[in-house]
Each structure stands twice: as structure tokens, then as C-alpha cells.
Write an enzyme that holds these catalytic residues in place. Structure first.
Site, PDB file in Angstrom:
ATOM      1  CG  HIS A 122      -5.610   1.811   5.462  1.00  0.00           C
ATOM      2  ND1 HIS A 122      -5.171   2.720   6.393  1.00  0.00           N
ATOM      3  CD2 HIS A 122      -4.584   0.948   5.268  1.00  0.00           C
ATOM      4  CE1 HIS A 122      -3.928   2.411   6.737  1.00  0.00           C
ATOM      5  NE2 HIS A 122      -3.548   1.339   6.061  1.00  0.00           N
ATOM      6  CD  GLU A 146      -3.052  -2.403   7.425  1.00  0.00           C
ATOM      7  OE1 GLU A 146      -2.053  -2.733   6.773  1.00  0.00           O
ATOM      8  OE2 GLU A 146      -3.563  -1.268   7.346  1.00  0.00           O
ATOM      9  CB  SER A 200       5.753  -2.019  11.862  1.00  0.00           C
ATOM     10  OG  SER A 200       5.368  -0.680  12.159  1.00  0.00           O
ATOM     11  CG  ASN A 203      -1.719   1.227   1.417  1.00  0.00           C
ATOM     12  OD1 ASN A 203      -1.797   2.056   0.514  1.00  0.00           O
ATOM     13  ND2 ASN A 203      -2.361   1.370   2.576  1.00  0.00           N
ATOM     14  CD1 TRP A 204       3.771   1.380  -2.828  1.00  0.00           C
ATOM     15  CD2 TRP A 204       3.965   2.814  -4.542  1.00  0.00           C
ATOM     16  NE1 TRP A 204       4.761   0.915  -3.655  1.00  0.00           N
ATOM     17  CE2 TRP A 204       4.907   1.768  -4.718  1.00  0.00           C
ATOM     18  CE3 TRP A 204       3.893   3.818  -5.497  1.00  0.00           C
ATOM     19  CZ2 TRP A 204       5.784   1.724  -5.804  1.00  0.00           C
ATOM     20  CZ3 TRP A 204       4.763   3.770  -6.584  1.00  0.00           C
ATOM     21  CH2 TRP A 204       5.699   2.732  -6.733  1.00  0.00           C
ATOM     22  CE  LYS A 205      -0.051   3.075   4.870  1.00  0.00           C
ATOM     23  NZ  LYS A 205       0.083   3.141   6.316  1.00  0.00           N
ATOM     24  N   GLY A 222       3.134   2.202  10.691  1.00  0.00           N
ATOM     25  CA  GLY A 222       4.129   3.263  10.515  1.00  0.00           C
ATOM     26  C   GLY A 222       4.891   3.615  11.779  1.00  0.00           C
ATOM     27  CD  GLU A 234      -2.730   5.307   6.960  1.00  0.00           C
ATOM     28  OE1 GLU A 234      -2.703   5.380   5.718  1.00  0.00           O
ATOM     29  OE2 GLU A 234      -1.821   4.763   7.630  1.00  0.00           O
ATOM     30  N   GLY A 254       3.004  -1.122   4.196  1.00  0.00           N
ATOM     31  CA  GLY A 254       3.070   0.284   3.824  1.00  0.00           C
ATOM     32  C   GLY A 254       4.477   0.679   3.438  1.00  0.00           C
ATOM     33  N   GLY A 255       5.204   1.269   4.389  1.00  0.00           N
ATOM     34  CA  GLY A 255       6.523   1.843   4.123  1.00  0.00           C
ATOM     35  C   GLY A 255       7.472   0.924   3.361  1.00  0.00           C
TER      36      GLY A 255
HETATM   37  P1  13P Z   1       3.426   0.288   7.535  1.00  0.00           P
HETATM   38  O1  13P Z   1       3.881  -1.016   6.909  1.00  0.00           O
HETATM   39  O2  13P Z   1       4.144   1.482   7.014  1.00  0.00           O
HETATM   40  O3  13P Z   1       3.399   0.180   9.028  1.00  0.00           O
HETATM   41  O4  13P Z   1       1.895   0.490   7.064  1.00  0.00           O
HETATM   42  C1  13P Z   1       0.991  -0.547   7.205  1.00  0.00           C
HETATM   43  C2  13P Z   1      -0.246  -0.189   6.484  1.00  0.00           C
HETATM   44  O5  13P Z   1      -1.004   0.663   6.911  1.00  0.00           O
HETATM   45  C3  13P Z   1      -0.520  -0.881   5.209  1.00  0.00           C
HETATM   46  O6  13P Z   1      -1.819  -0.627   4.768  1.00  0.00           O
END
Ligand code: 13P
Length: 248
Positions: A93, A163, A208, A9-11, A169, A95, A229-230
């Protein structure tokens, strides 16, 4: 069970120049024993899908609108994602639940629209730190799951991502026992609702995940992949996670 799934997920990260990562990723995950998916910002889907064509990297969206079309300025319909080359979409998600006030009912409506457009929907659930501290983790996740997942969901068209909000993050992850507790709970709850088919519904862990902790997370019961994510932004890091999942 379908193949396990490593989803990135590149957000709200990435410009056209970032598409070079897909060339590198496609090369690195050739012959992977799991499905590989990257969900970039919507504006990059068409270009990314064109680059990923012929590789085993799928491309997905990060959200969709519940309606097919109409006067909804700034929104993107599920069929538009599919038309641009997406095969999957992330929904609910944390967020989006936080930034856009998305309710379980909103997410279910989006999931129905995604299904109608032929997209595999990845529906996210997870507790906040306060909810975990208050001993409400399973109650919160159970409510999100019941409310967000459509009645017609099948293992072929629906993936669930756990999640924990406090692990996203932050570099913090739950213990392997905590992940197992939630994933076993999800499997049980889905099986009660959907029957034997839910045994094949993929359950992803997200929060993470990195190359260094992926293998131990993938060894946990009922973990069928990750939502990353990251560490999905760099092909080398994500390829490390894909290779851990292929070996699991
Ligand atoms: P991180 O891997 O950056 O913690 O993000 C997880 C996430 O929200 C994937 O959707």
C-alpha cells in the site's frame, strides 16, 4: 475470472467495539454476487474472522513480514495472519511504501511469503500527483508492477490494486478515462508477462470510492472491484459499494 472483489481496508482504524460493523455487513451482503473482504488492523483479525465465520465476508491483513518467523520485533508473519483466520493480505500500500520505505523488492518478498502461507495477496501500485503531472504515471506503475509481483503469480492467488496516491482519502478521483487507461495498461502488461491466465487476474481500483461513485467506476473496462478505505468503515456505506459491484 474469479468473482469480482470488494475489499475494505480499515487501515489503523477500529477497536473491538467496531466489530459490530461486521455483523451488520454480513447481514447486508448475504447473497452478494461478488467477494467481500475486510482487512482490519492485525489485532482484530482473529475476532473478526470468528464473527465472519459462516458469512460470505472474508477477512484479511494489511501487511506481512517476508520471513516465516524469527527475531523481528513488532512484525507479523503471513502464516500468523492465516492462523488467525485471514484469507487475503494487502501488500505494498502506498502508505506503507511511504511510511516504512517499502521497496518493490520488499513487497515482492512479502508477496512470496503470503503465497507460501496460502494467502491471496492484493498488491498495490499507484502514482503520486507529481508523477502524474510529470507524465510518468504508466512508467511508475509499470516499474512497481514488474518489481512487486512474484514470477509465480496467478489469477487465483494475486490481485492488483491501482491506487493513485493523490486520490486516497482526498475525495478526488481520476476521470473514468484515466482509470481505464491505467487498468488497460495493467491488463496488457500482466498478460505479456503471465500469458492468458492474467486475463483472469482481478484489478481493483482504490481511492475515494464511495456508494455514490462506485457504479460508474465499476463500469470501466478492466475494473474488477475496489479497494476501499474510509467508506469501508461503516457497514451501510460498504454494503452500498458491494451492491454496486454485484450489479456491475
Ligand atoms: P480511501 O477510500 O479512504 O480514499 O482509501 C483508499 C485506500 O487507500 C484503500 O487502500
Amino acid at each position: 475470472m474469479s468473482k469480482k472483489l470488494a475489499a475494505g481496508n480499515w487501515k489503523m482504524n477500529g477497536l473491538a467495539a467496531s466489530l459490530a460493523e461486521i455483523d451488520a455487513l454480513a447481514g447486508a451482503v448475504k447473497g452478494a454476487g461478488c467477494e467481500v473482504l475486510i482487512c482490519p488492523p492485525a489485532i482484530l483479525i482473529a475476532q473478526m474472522a470468528a464473527k465472519a465465520k459462516g458469512s460470505n465476508v472474508f477477512v484479511g491483513g494489511q501487511d506481512c513480514h517476508p520471513k516465516v518467523s524469527g527475531a523481528h520485533t513488532g512484525d507479523v508473519a503471513a502464516a500468523m495472519l492465516a492462523d488467525a483466520g485471514a484469507s487475503h493480505v494487502i501488500l505494498g500500500h502506498s502508505e506503507r511504501r511511504a511510511d516504512h520505505g517499502e521497496s518493490d523488492a520488499d513487497i515482492r518478498a512479502k508477496a512470496e511469503a503470503a503465497g507460501a502461507a496460502g494467502l491471496v495477496r492484493i498488491i498495490c501500485v499507484g502514482e503520486t500527483e507529481g508523477e502524474r503531472d510529470a507524465g510518468q504515471t504508466l512508467a511508475v506503475i509499470g516499474t512497481q508492477l514488474d518489481g512487486s509481483v512474484p514470477d509465480a503469480a496467478t489469477a487465483a492467488d494475486t490481485v492488483i490494486a491501482y491506487e493513485p496516491v493523490w486520490a486516497i482519502g482526498t475525495g478526488r478521483t481520476p476521470t473514468l478515462e484515466q482509470i481505464a487507461e491505467v487498468h488497460d495498461f495493467l491488463r496488457d502488461r500482466l498478460t505479456r508477462r503471465f500469458g492468458a491466465d492474467a486475463r483472469g487476474m482481478r484489478l481493483l481500483y482504490g481511492g475515494s470510492v464511495k456508494p455514490s461513485n462506485a457504479a460508474e467506476i465499476f463500469a470501466v473496462s478492466n475494473v474488477d472491484g475496489a479497494l476501499v478505505g474510509g467508506a469501508s468503515l461503516k457497514a451501510a456505506d460498504f454494503a452500498g459499494i458491494v451492491s454496486a459491484l454485484s450489479a456491475a
